[in-house]
Design a protein around this motif. Sequence first.
Motif, PDB file in Angstrom:
ATOM      1  N   TRP A  67       5.297   4.957   7.472  1.00 61.22           N
ATOM      2  CA  TRP A  67       4.182   4.985   6.520  1.00 61.22           C
ATOM      3  C   TRP A  67       3.119   3.933   6.816  1.00 61.22           C
ATOM      4  O   TRP A  67       1.998   4.012   6.305  1.00 61.22           O
ATOM      5  CB  TRP A  67       4.700   4.822   5.091  1.00 61.22           C
ATOM      6  N   LEU A  68       3.425   2.957   7.671  1.00 58.55           N
ATOM      7  CA  LEU A  68       2.411   1.986   8.096  1.00 58.55           C
ATOM      8  C   LEU A  68       1.609   2.462   9.309  1.00 58.55           C
ATOM      9  O   LEU A  68       0.705   1.753   9.762  1.00 58.55           O
ATOM     10  CB  LEU A  68       3.070   0.653   8.433  1.00 58.55           C
ATOM     11  N   GLU A  69       1.937   3.638   9.832  1.00 61.47           N
ATOM     12  CA  GLU A  69       1.273   4.120  11.045  1.00 61.47           C
ATOM     13  C   GLU A  69      -0.245   4.220  10.899  1.00 61.47           C
ATOM     14  O   GLU A  69      -0.977   3.845  11.828  1.00 61.47           O
ATOM     15  CB  GLU A  69       1.856   5.485  11.436  1.00 61.47           C
ATOM     16  N   PRO A  70      -0.808   4.698   9.766  1.00 63.52           N
ATOM     17  CA  PRO A  70      -2.284   4.739   9.667  1.00 63.52           C
ATOM     18  C   PRO A  70      -2.944   3.373   9.798  1.00 63.52           C
ATOM     19  O   PRO A  70      -4.057   3.268  10.326  1.00 63.52           O
ATOM     20  CB  PRO A  70      -2.526   5.352   8.280  1.00 63.52           C
ATOM     21  N   LEU A  71      -2.290   2.313   9.325  1.00 63.18           N
ATOM     22  CA  LEU A  71      -2.858   0.981   9.493  1.00 63.18           C
ATOM     23  C   LEU A  71      -2.795   0.533  10.948  1.00 63.18           C
ATOM     24  O   LEU A  71      -3.725  -0.108  11.462  1.00 63.18           O
ATOM     25  CB  LEU A  71      -2.114  -0.027   8.605  1.00 63.18           C
ATOM     26  N   LEU A  72      -1.700   0.870  11.630  1.00 62.62           N
ATOM     27  CA  LEU A  72      -1.548   0.454  13.019  1.00 62.62           C
ATOM     28  C   LEU A  72      -2.483   1.215  13.948  1.00 62.62           C
ATOM     29  O   LEU A  72      -2.808   0.731  15.031  1.00 62.62           O
ATOM     30  CB  LEU A  72      -0.100   0.658  13.461  1.00 62.62           C
ATOM     31  N   THR A  73      -2.895   2.412  13.554  1.00 57.15           N
ATOM     32  CA  THR A  73      -3.776   3.224  14.398  1.00 57.15           C
ATOM     33  C   THR A  73      -5.240   3.130  13.983  1.00 57.15           C
ATOM     34  O   THR A  73      -6.050   3.950  14.415  1.00 57.15           O
ATOM     35  CB  THR A  73      -3.326   4.689  14.349  1.00 57.15           C
ATOM     36  N   TYR A  74      -5.570   2.166  13.145  1.00 51.32           N
ATOM     37  CA  TYR A  74      -6.971   2.005  12.726  1.00 51.32           C
ATOM     38  C   TYR A  74      -7.837   1.733  13.959  1.00 51.32           C
ATOM     39  O   TYR A  74      -7.500   0.889  14.800  1.00 51.32           O
ATOM     40  CB  TYR A  74      -7.081   0.860  11.729  1.00 51.32           C
ATOM     41  N   PRO A  75      -8.969   2.435  14.129  1.00 49.22           N
ATOM     42  CA  PRO A  75      -9.743   2.304  15.375  1.00 49.22           C
ATOM     43  C   PRO A  75     -10.388   0.947  15.567  1.00 49.22           C
ATOM     44  O   PRO A  75     -10.669   0.548  16.694  1.00 49.22           O
ATOM     45  CB  PRO A  75     -10.799   3.421  15.235  1.00 49.22           C
ATOM     46  N   GLY A  76     -10.666   0.209  14.477  1.00 50.21           N
ATOM     47  CA  GLY A  76     -11.253  -1.116  14.622  1.00 50.21           C
ATOM     48  C   GLY A  76     -10.195  -2.181  14.855  1.00 50.21           C
ATOM     49  O   GLY A  76      -9.006  -1.893  15.022  1.00 50.21           O
ATOM     50  N   ARG A  77     -10.638  -3.431  14.846  1.00 53.05           N
ATOM     51  CA  ARG A  77      -9.696  -4.538  15.038  1.00 53.05           C
ATOM     52  C   ARG A  77      -9.145  -4.947  13.678  1.00 53.05           C
ATOM     53  O   ARG A  77      -9.836  -5.548  12.858  1.00 53.05           O
ATOM     54  CB  ARG A  77     -10.367  -5.726  15.716  1.00 53.05           C
ATOM     55  N   LEU A  78      -7.905  -4.616  13.458  1.00 53.36           N
ATOM     56  CA  LEU A  78      -7.231  -4.896  12.195  1.00 53.36           C
ATOM     57  C   LEU A  78      -5.863  -5.503  12.504  1.00 53.36           C
ATOM     58  O   LEU A  78      -5.035  -4.868  13.167  1.00 53.36           O
ATOM     59  CB  LEU A  78      -7.064  -3.617  11.372  1.00 53.36           C
ATOM     60  N   ASP A  79      -5.643  -6.738  12.068  1.00 53.46           N
ATOM     61  CA  ASP A  79      -4.352  -7.402  12.236  1.00 53.46           C
ATOM     62  C   ASP A  79      -3.481  -7.099  11.029  1.00 53.46           C
ATOM     63  O   ASP A  79      -3.879  -7.345   9.887  1.00 53.46           O
ATOM     64  CB  ASP A  79      -4.529  -8.915  12.381  1.00 53.46           C
ATOM     65  N   VAL A  80      -2.286  -6.565  11.291  1.00 47.79           N
ATOM     66  CA  VAL A  80      -1.327  -6.231  10.238  1.00 47.79           C
ATOM     67  C   VAL A  80      -0.116  -7.149  10.399  1.00 47.79           C
ATOM     68  O   VAL A  80       0.495  -7.191  11.465  1.00 47.79           O
ATOM     69  CB  VAL A  80      -0.901  -4.759  10.299  1.00 47.79           C
ATOM     70  N   SER A  81       0.211  -7.889   9.347  1.00 49.79           N
ATOM     71  CA  SER A  81       1.320  -8.841   9.388  1.00 49.79           C
ATOM     72  C   SER A  81       2.323  -8.477   8.298  1.00 49.79           C
ATOM     73  O   SER A  81       1.949  -8.298   7.134  1.00 49.79           O
ATOM     74  CB  SER A  81       0.796 -10.271   9.180  1.00 49.79           C
ATOM     75  N   LEU A  82       3.569  -8.362   8.688  1.00 50.49           N
ATOM     76  CA  LEU A  82       4.648  -8.022   7.758  1.00 50.49           C
ATOM     77  C   LEU A  82       5.663  -9.165   7.778  1.00 50.49           C
ATOM     78  O   LEU A  82       6.312  -9.407   8.792  1.00 50.49           O
ATOM     79  CB  LEU A  82       5.312  -6.706   8.175  1.00 50.49           C
ATOM     80  N   HIS A  83       5.796  -9.878   6.677  1.00 51.74           N
ATOM     81  CA  HIS A  83       6.712 -11.007   6.562  1.00 51.74           C
ATOM     82  C   HIS A  83       7.926 -10.563   5.739  1.00 51.74           C
ATOM     83  O   HIS A  83       7.778 -10.041   4.632  1.00 51.74           O
ATOM     84  CB  HIS A  83       6.026 -12.198   5.887  1.00 51.74           C
ATOM     85  N   VAL A  84       9.110 -10.764   6.283  1.00 48.62           N
ATOM     86  CA  VAL A  84      10.345 -10.293   5.658  1.00 48.62           C
ATOM     87  C   VAL A  84      11.266 -11.487   5.432  1.00 48.62           C
ATOM     88  O   VAL A  84      11.498 -12.282   6.359  1.00 48.62           O
ATOM     89  CB  VAL A  84      11.044  -9.244   6.544  1.00 48.62           C
ATOM     90  N   GLU A  85      11.781 -11.593   4.228  1.00 51.52           N
ATOM     91  CA  GLU A  85      12.724 -12.661   3.877  1.00 51.52           C
ATOM     92  C   GLU A  85      13.917 -12.037   3.140  1.00 51.52           C
ATOM     93  O   GLU A  85      13.735 -11.447   2.066  1.00 51.52           O
ATOM     94  CB  GLU A  85      12.061 -13.711   2.984  1.00 51.52           C
TER      95      GLU A  85
END
Length: 605
Positions: A67-85
């Motif tokens: 479900w995060l695939e649309p964010l990862l395939t955004y055509p511009g420069r977009l940094d996606v950070s997922l922090h897990v604890e």
Amino acid sequence: MTRRTIISWLAEGLQRCGPLNEESEVGAASVPGPSALRVNARTVELPGEVCASFAVTGYPREVGAGWLEPLLTYPGRLDVSLHVEPVPPLVAAQRLRRQLARLESASRADAHRGRLADFAAEAAADDAAELAASLARGHGRLFRVGLYLTVHAATQDDLDAEVQQVRALTASLLLDAQPATFRALQGWTTTLPLGVDSLNVRRAFDTTALAAAFPFSSPDLQPRLGETPVLYGLNAYSAGVVVWDRFACDNHNSVTIARSGAGKSYFTKLETLRLLYQGVQVAVVDPEDEYRRLAYVVGGTHIGLGAPGVCFNPFDLPPGQDEDTLIRRALFVQTLVAAMLGEPLAPTMRAVLDRAVIAAYAAAGITSDPRTWKRQAPLLADLAAQLDLAAQAGTAEAGELSARLAPYVTGSYRGLFAGPTTTRAEGHLVVFSLRDLPEETRPVGMLLALDAIWRRVTDPDDRRRRLVVVDEAWTLMRESEGARFLYKLAKSARKHWAGLAVVTQDAADLLSSDLGRAVIANSATQILLRQAPQVIDEIAEAFHLTDGEKAFLLSAGRGEGLLCGTEGGSDRAAFAGVASAQEHRLATTDPAELAAPQRKKAGPQ
């Protein structure tokens, strides 16, 4: 910029500079960090760009795989950070009980006051109860997850436009992305690959939801990963990676079909190199001598059959100590002689040859006693001498055999059999080059190479993962012995913990013959690169391609292809191969790139 950030950058710079002394000087240029940085309320201005950060505070109730695939395939420069604890189970249970109590209390208070039911609160209570039951049974765990975004642009106006598009995208995913107002610097550092969450805007996830959020999950291919995963490339339609493990499939075979110049040998070399990293032994039948540089760089063994000074004695006994080793070697020599003569041997001639082979071994001191098998094996010339002795004793068939073997003993084809074996087929990578073999002796040299490979694959005392690569397989399909070897290896390689990789540019040779179709049917991994229009319909019928997949293969660039990951080909992934600079130097066969270092070394004329 905060004072703590400045101090941390200065401390890191001083550590890199080493201890101070009277002669050392530490200036501003030696301290790592941006040359200039300006922090505004919602943006951070860096040299040549400006960025804005967002924290996701609202999530959809249910999510699917990737479900995060649309964010990862955004055509511009977009940094996606997922922090897990991870949350300890005891703490998770206590928090869930308190949350259930609050929700239940609110529901009862609303009912007592006669208010309408809060359906969102009821749904949250149901989810919390289900999650608590899952944790109690040990079916999952609880995690605190933070999802943050940083949008980059060259100017402030471009950034405003990019922010609007990103917020529209997150809204379509039912995500509530809030700007990091007055915390822009913390938002930017949170999305850097530092593993530090400076915003600390978390949401509770269970194991299933977190697994669905894993960035490398791909909805169009379910990878089978074992102990030897290999990176095939990047997904052609997303930013995900295509990772595959042939040894985790039902069988370990693969077939790669592409037109000339599509990058099939390049792709095969990359997979070979990456499998070597995993400890897999690889043997290559190389008709065009394209794997020489790769073998030399990785410390492999290169055997140029037909090259001057290279000898390969077919009488060599394998290191195994089976009681029928000598018998099987004698049978192989008979098969080899039949290939030299170009026709099957008559029963009487085969009997004469069998006696001559045993006599040649006996003359070298090798008998059925395993203790004698370490002695130097006889040569083809010794077999011819035994046939001459039998001819002098009145055996006409022996004289005919000796005369017909003369070109391989004393004639133009004697180079490969003139002496003992010069290079043993041992090592983690063994390449048999057939380029220097004349067309008249190519079937014989090919049979020698295939026999050496088969002996390694079937060695019961040395079981390990192995891969046999047959590049330009159409050259083997033309020869009866080569076609039978491919069929036998495709059928039984899995039993010996080995895989067969068939690489060919002539799809018609595979699809038009029973042996070729059997090789495809027994290949759990099928790779199709760019195809020619003349064969695309035949390829589409054999691999059940859709019209879109046909169009992709007709227009695919070099190194782009389609991975069919199961025997039925139901799971597909379009990918583009990627290689590091060093891998590219080893895998490329582009004449212009190979000639460039030579021109540079020669200098101006």
